[in-house]
Design a protein around this motif. Structure first.
Motif, PDB file in Angstrom:
ATOM      1  N   LEU A  28       0.821  -1.206   0.000  1.00 22.81           N
ATOM      2  CA  LEU A  28       0.000   0.000   0.000  1.00 22.81           C
ATOM      3  C   LEU A  28       0.860   1.264   0.000  1.00 22.81           C
ATOM      4  N   LEU A  29       1.919   1.273   0.800  1.00 20.05           N
ATOM      5  CA  LEU A  29       2.812   2.432   0.814  1.00 20.05           C
ATOM      6  C   LEU A  29       3.444   2.664  -0.549  1.00 20.05           C
ATOM      7  N   HIS A  30       3.798   1.575  -1.219  1.00 22.20           N
ATOM      8  CA  HIS A  30       4.381   1.693  -2.563  1.00 22.20           C
ATOM      9  C   HIS A  30       3.405   2.404  -3.510  1.00 22.20           C
ATOM     10  N   HIS A  31       2.133   1.997  -3.482  1.00 20.66           N
ATOM     11  CA  HIS A  31       1.158   2.603  -4.393  1.00 20.66           C
ATOM     12  C   HIS A  31       0.861   4.050  -4.005  1.00 20.66           C
ATOM     13  N   VAL A  32       0.788   4.338  -2.708  1.00 21.81           N
ATOM     14  CA  VAL A  32       0.565   5.723  -2.275  1.00 21.81           C
ATOM     15  C   VAL A  32       1.707   6.618  -2.755  1.00 21.81           C
ATOM     16  N   ASN A  33       2.926   6.151  -2.567  1.00 26.56           N
ATOM     17  CA  ASN A  33       4.095   6.957  -2.931  1.00 26.56           C
ATOM     18  C   ASN A  33       4.341   7.014  -4.434  1.00 26.56           C
ATOM     19  N   SER A  34       3.720   6.093  -5.181  1.00 26.80           N
ATOM     20  CA  SER A  34       3.861   6.077  -6.638  1.00 26.80           C
ATOM     21  C   SER A  34       2.807   6.915  -7.345  1.00 26.80           C
ATOM     22  N   ALA A  35       1.876   7.482  -6.595  1.00 25.68           N
ATOM     23  CA  ALA A  35       0.826   8.298  -7.199  1.00 25.68           C
ATOM     24  C   ALA A  35       1.434   9.520  -7.882  1.00 25.68           C
ATOM     25  N   PRO A  36       0.885   9.935  -9.015  1.00 27.44           N
ATOM     26  CA  PRO A  36       1.429  11.116  -9.703  1.00 27.44           C
ATOM     27  C   PRO A  36       1.337  12.364  -8.841  1.00 27.44           C
ATOM     28  N   LYS A  37       2.285  13.277  -9.039  1.00 23.18           N
ATOM     29  CA  LYS A  37       2.349  14.491  -8.213  1.00 23.18           C
ATOM     30  C   LYS A  37       1.033  15.268  -8.161  1.00 23.18           C
ATOM     31  N   PRO A  38       0.310  15.419  -9.287  1.00 21.36           N
ATOM     32  CA  PRO A  38      -0.945  16.189  -9.221  1.00 21.36           C
ATOM     33  C   PRO A  38      -1.997  15.565  -8.305  1.00 21.36           C
ATOM     34  N   LYS A  39      -1.832  14.299  -7.962  1.00 27.17           N
ATOM     35  CA  LYS A  39      -2.800  13.639  -7.083  1.00 27.17           C
ATOM     36  C   LYS A  39      -2.667  14.126  -5.641  1.00 27.17           C
ATOM     37  N   TRP A  40      -1.511  14.662  -5.293  1.00 28.54           N
ATOM     38  CA  TRP A  40      -1.278  15.146  -3.928  1.00 28.54           C
ATOM     39  C   TRP A  40      -1.784  16.577  -3.765  1.00 28.54           C
ATOM     40  N   THR A  41      -2.408  16.845  -2.634  1.00 28.35           N
ATOM     41  CA  THR A  41      -2.760  18.205  -2.220  1.00 28.35           C
ATOM     42  C   THR A  41      -1.929  18.541  -0.988  1.00 28.35           C
ATOM     43  N   GLN A  42      -1.162  19.616  -1.071  1.00 33.05           N
ATOM     44  CA  GLN A  42      -0.291  20.006   0.039  1.00 33.05           C
ATOM     45  C   GLN A  42      -1.011  20.993   0.946  1.00 33.05           C
ATOM     46  N   LEU A  43      -1.174  20.630   2.223  1.00 32.07           N
ATOM     47  CA  LEU A  43      -1.731  21.526   3.226  1.00 32.07           C
ATOM     48  C   LEU A  43      -0.609  22.005   4.144  1.00 32.07           C
ATOM     49  N   SER A  44      -0.930  22.904   5.058  1.00 30.74           N
ATOM     50  CA  SER A  44       0.122  23.462   5.912  1.00 30.74           C
ATOM     51  C   SER A  44       0.693  22.419   6.874  1.00 30.74           C
ATOM     52  N   ASN A  45      -0.126  21.431   7.262  1.00 29.57           N
ATOM     53  CA  ASN A  45       0.334  20.485   8.278  1.00 29.57           C
ATOM     54  C   ASN A  45       0.381  19.035   7.800  1.00 29.57           C
ATOM     55  N   ARG A  46       0.110  18.788   6.529  1.00 31.97           N
ATOM     56  CA  ARG A  46       0.167  17.429   5.984  1.00 31.97           C
ATOM     57  C   ARG A  46      -0.112  17.517   4.491  1.00 31.97           C
ATOM     58  N   ARG A  47       0.022  16.389   3.798  1.00 32.39           N
ATOM     59  CA  ARG A  47      -0.446  16.336   2.415  1.00 32.39           C
ATOM     60  C   ARG A  47      -1.382  15.144   2.264  1.00 32.39           C
ATOM     61  N   LEU A  48      -2.240  15.193   1.231  1.00 30.93           N
ATOM     62  CA  LEU A  48      -3.282  14.184   1.111  1.00 30.93           C
ATOM     63  C   LEU A  48      -3.615  13.879  -0.338  1.00 30.93           C
ATOM     64  N   GLN A  49      -4.277  12.740  -0.518  1.00 33.43           N
ATOM     65  CA  GLN A  49      -4.824  12.317  -1.802  1.00 33.43           C
ATOM     66  C   GLN A  49      -6.304  12.007  -1.612  1.00 33.43           C
ATOM     67  N   ASN A  50      -7.133  12.399  -2.579  1.00 33.60           N
ATOM     68  CA  ASN A  50      -8.546  12.032  -2.619  1.00 33.60           C
ATOM     69  C   ASN A  50      -8.763  10.966  -3.677  1.00 33.60           C
ATOM     70  N   LEU A  86     -21.754   0.566   0.620  1.00 34.11           N
ATOM     71  CA  LEU A  86     -20.390   0.187   0.281  1.00 34.11           C
ATOM     72  C   LEU A  86     -19.505   1.426   0.321  1.00 34.11           C
ATOM     73  N   PRO A  87     -18.311   1.331   0.881  1.00 35.44           N
ATOM     74  CA  PRO A  87     -17.400   2.479   0.847  1.00 35.44           C
ATOM     75  C   PRO A  87     -17.150   2.919  -0.599  1.00 35.44           C
ATOM     76  N   ASN A  88     -17.138   4.225  -0.803  1.00 37.66           N
ATOM     77  CA  ASN A  88     -16.919   4.747  -2.153  1.00 37.66           C
ATOM     78  C   ASN A  88     -15.923   5.911  -2.170  1.00 37.66           C
ATOM     79  N   HIS A  89     -15.221   6.102  -1.055  1.00 32.54           N
ATOM     80  CA  HIS A  89     -14.262   7.213  -0.992  1.00 32.54           C
ATOM     81  C   HIS A  89     -13.118   6.857  -0.045  1.00 32.54           C
ATOM     82  N   VAL A  90     -11.900   7.212  -0.449  1.00 33.60           N
ATOM     83  CA  VAL A  90     -10.721   7.007   0.398  1.00 33.60           C
ATOM     84  C   VAL A  90      -9.936   8.314   0.442  1.00 33.60           C
ATOM     85  N   LEU A  91      -9.657   8.774   1.656  1.00 35.44           N
ATOM     86  CA  LEU A  91      -8.779   9.926   1.855  1.00 35.44           C
ATOM     87  C   LEU A  91      -7.454   9.399   2.383  1.00 35.44           C
TER      88      LEU A  91
END
Length: 230
Positions: A28-50, A86-91
């Motif tokens: 899972l960490l491999h796939h999270v870290n392999s996500a394209p840069k535009p997929k990341w949103t940078q916040l002041s205290n963390r970054r995230l993917q929707n 059914l779950p339909n969203h992952v943050l």
């Protein structure tokens, strides 16, 4: 599932240690870290993917979720906490050591159950009694003092664990993660007896943690309606 219920907290938190294996964690960490840069949103205290779309009061425009996440969404759904949904969203949140998130509530955009898989590092998920209008109008320093006064309990989230937050713990109380690098082990941790890594230690040092927060968004729009098409 009753054996996973955290009895020392108000209703209801369920905590499952070692929900996934170390190999699955690395996968899972491999796939999270392999996500394209535009997929990341940078916040002041963390970054995230929707993944799955961007939740919105008017409705979420559903987007395709990759198979590497679907497998774990189905595994979580199979435990029955989402009822017939059914779950339909992952943050996906990435917290560096010392990063956190202010106490907050997830609100009505989601079905009132939140599930989170932790990867890489532990953290303490802390719960607080709700703030009244006078607290919300305070400045940052006064608000922080108010949060400290309203502390209820905390849950230790170990790497590879799964936690469900339901009922009053979802609907009534706020939750957050304090910005610190070391967490002291104390009796204020409601699930301490369920956590192997908390035995015989006085403190735990955080490293980088990635969380997969898996939820159901009830209100979903089809893309064609968003653009006014029939």
């Amino acid at each position: 599932m009753e054996k996973f219920k955290v009895e020392q907290a108000p209703p209801s938190i369920y905590y499952i240690p070692n929900f996934i294996t170390k190999d699955e964690e690395q996968y899972l960490l491999h796939h999270v870290n392999s996500a394209p840069k535009p997929k990341w949103t940078q916040l002041s205290n963390r970054r995230l993917q929707n993944w799955g779309g961007l939740p919105h009061p008017k409705g979420m425009v559903a987007e395709e979720i990759p198979q590497w996440l679907k497998v774990y969404m189905e595994k979580v759904a199979a435990l029955g906490f989402f009822g017939d949904k059914l779950p339909n969203h992952v943050l996906v949140n990435e917290y560096l050591a010392g990063q956190g998130i202010m106490p907050h509530e997830d609100g009505p955009l989601y079905y009132p159950v939140v599930s989170t898989i932790s990867l890489g590092s532990h953290t303490l998920l802390e719960f607080y009694r709700p703030l009244d209008s006078s607290d919300q109008s305070c400045d940052d320093q006064q608000q922080q003092t108010s949060f400290e006064d309203r502390f209820l309990t905390s849950i230790l989230l170990e790497p590879r664990s799964l936690v469900f937050v339901c009922e009053d713990m979802y609907k009534t109380y706020l939750h957050g993660i304090s910005e610190r690098t070391v967490d002291k082990i104390s009796n204020s941790i409601a699930n301490i007896e369920m956590c192997e890594m908390a035995q015989s230690v006085e403190a735990l040092t955080r490293t980088t943690r990635v969380s997969l927060t898996i939820r159901h968004v009830p209100k979903v729009l089809k893309a064609k309606f968003l653009f006014g098409k029939k």
